[in-house]
Design an enzyme around this catalytic site. Structure first.
Site, PDB file in Angstrom:
ATOM      1  N   HIS A  56       0.797  -1.106  -0.063  1.00  0.00           N
ATOM      2  CA  HIS A  56       0.167   0.043   0.001  1.00  0.00           C
ATOM      3  C   HIS A  56       1.008   1.147  -0.101  1.00  0.00           C
ATOM      4  O   HIS A  56       2.064   1.317   0.246  1.00  0.00           O
ATOM      5  CB  HIS A  56      -1.050   0.018   1.200  1.00  0.00           C
ATOM      6  CG  HIS A  56      -0.372   0.046   2.512  1.00  0.00           C
ATOM      7  ND1 HIS A  56      -0.425  -0.989   3.512  1.00  0.00           N
ATOM      8  CD2 HIS A  56       0.224   1.220   3.082  1.00  0.00           C
ATOM      9  CE1 HIS A  56       0.529  -0.310   4.495  1.00  0.00           C
ATOM     10  NE2 HIS A  56       0.935   0.529   4.328  1.00  0.00           N
TER      11      HIS A  56
HETATM   12  P1  TYD Z   1      -2.396  -3.890   7.357  1.00  0.00           P
HETATM   13  O1  TYD Z   1      -2.283  -2.536   6.959  1.00  0.00           O
HETATM   14  O2  TYD Z   1      -3.129  -4.836   6.711  1.00  0.00           O
HETATM   15  O3  TYD Z   1      -0.942  -4.442   7.714  1.00  0.00           O
HETATM   16  P2  TYD Z   1       0.322  -4.234   6.608  1.00  0.00           P
HETATM   17  O4  TYD Z   1       0.067  -3.121   5.903  1.00  0.00           O
HETATM   18  O5  TYD Z   1       1.475  -3.942   7.727  1.00  0.00           O
HETATM   19  O6  TYD Z   1       0.406  -5.781   6.250  1.00  0.00           O
HETATM   20  O7  TYD Z   1      -3.242  -4.101   8.737  1.00  0.00           O
HETATM   21  C1  TYD Z   1      -3.743  -5.182   9.463  1.00  0.00           C
HETATM   22  C2  TYD Z   1      -5.001  -5.026  10.131  1.00  0.00           C
HETATM   23  O8  TYD Z   1      -4.533  -3.971  11.300  1.00  0.00           O
HETATM   24  C3  TYD Z   1      -5.693  -4.325   9.428  1.00  0.00           C
HETATM   25  O9  TYD Z   1      -7.054  -4.841   9.882  1.00  0.00           O
HETATM   26  C4  TYD Z   1      -5.913  -2.648   9.807  1.00  0.00           C
HETATM   27  C5  TYD Z   1      -5.407  -2.785  11.385  1.00  0.00           C
HETATM   28  N1  TYD Z   1      -4.697  -1.913  11.976  1.00  0.00           N
HETATM   29  C6  TYD Z   1      -5.092  -1.012  13.058  1.00  0.00           C
HETATM   30  O10 TYD Z   1      -6.100  -1.241  13.252  1.00  0.00           O
HETATM   31  N2  TYD Z   1      -4.282   0.112  13.358  1.00  0.00           N
HETATM   32  C7  TYD Z   1      -2.995   0.554  12.565  1.00  0.00           C
HETATM   33  O11 TYD Z   1      -2.658   1.378  13.350  1.00  0.00           O
HETATM   34  C8  TYD Z   1      -2.710  -0.561  11.865  1.00  0.00           C
HETATM   35  C9  TYD Z   1      -1.345  -0.164  11.029  1.00  0.00           C
HETATM   36  C10 TYD Z   1      -3.421  -1.613  11.355  1.00  0.00           C
END
Ligand code: TYD
Length: 144
Positions: A56
């Site tokens: 992302h």
């Molecule tokens: P995600 O963005 O998919 O992780 P990455 O990009 O690092 O692979 O996030 C995983 C889950 O965590 C998603 O359901 C959103 C949640 N999340 C939060 O609630 N707060 C946060 O600050 C972050 C970074 C993620």
């Protein structure tokens, strides 16, 4: 909104207090180590070998990514150039500016990826579709 490329994203050497006998300590401090104030900290851990994370970009958010334990690779992409960084030292942080796509992979066993972020969690700040990201970069180009 300023437009940044992958060469604007750099490894920052953190303040370190290394002693032979008692172990090591590194510091990140608002107004000092990084050019933004930290509003949120999160960390990835227990990532199975072969898995990847990220995939992302953020519209406004700046981040400092630190391998506080173990190692992993971060590949940054500005829609034009890709640049990979292998993070394997807890005394270094990768400063990622807004508008840059990131992929994280090659996690070692026991790796912990700590992220210091300039904003609280805002779902609207995420671009998770690569084509939408390229479109976002194009619009930024026109605004320039
Ligand atoms: P995600 O963005 O998919 O992780 P990455 O990009 O690092 O692979 O996030 C995983 C889950 O965590 C998603 O359901 C959103 C949640 N999340 C939060 O609630 N707060 C946060 O600050 C972050 C970074 C993620």
């Amino acid at each position: 909104m300023a437009k940044f490329n992958v060469y604007d994203c750099t490894m920052i050497e953190l303040d370190k207090h290394h002693s032979d006998r008692r172990g090591n300590l590194s510091v990140v401090q608002n107004g000092d180590t990084i050019p933004f104030d930290v509003k949120r900290i999160y960390y990835l851990y227990d990532v199975p070998g072969g898995e990847s994370r990220g995939a992302h970009a953020h519209r406004e958010l700046s981040q400092l990514i630190v391998a506080v334990s173990g190692a992993f690779r971060v590949t940054l992409d500005d829609g034009n150039v890709k640049r990979s960084f292998f993070l394997n030292h807890p005394y270094q942080g990768l400063y990622v500016k807004p508008g840059i796509w990131r992929d994280l992979d090659d996690f070692s066993s026991g790796a912990v990826c700590m992220v210091l972020a300039s904003e609280v969690y805002q779902v609207e700040d995420y671009i998770r579709d690569y084509d939408e990201f390229l479109e976002f970069r194009k619009i930024q180009n026109k605004e320039k």
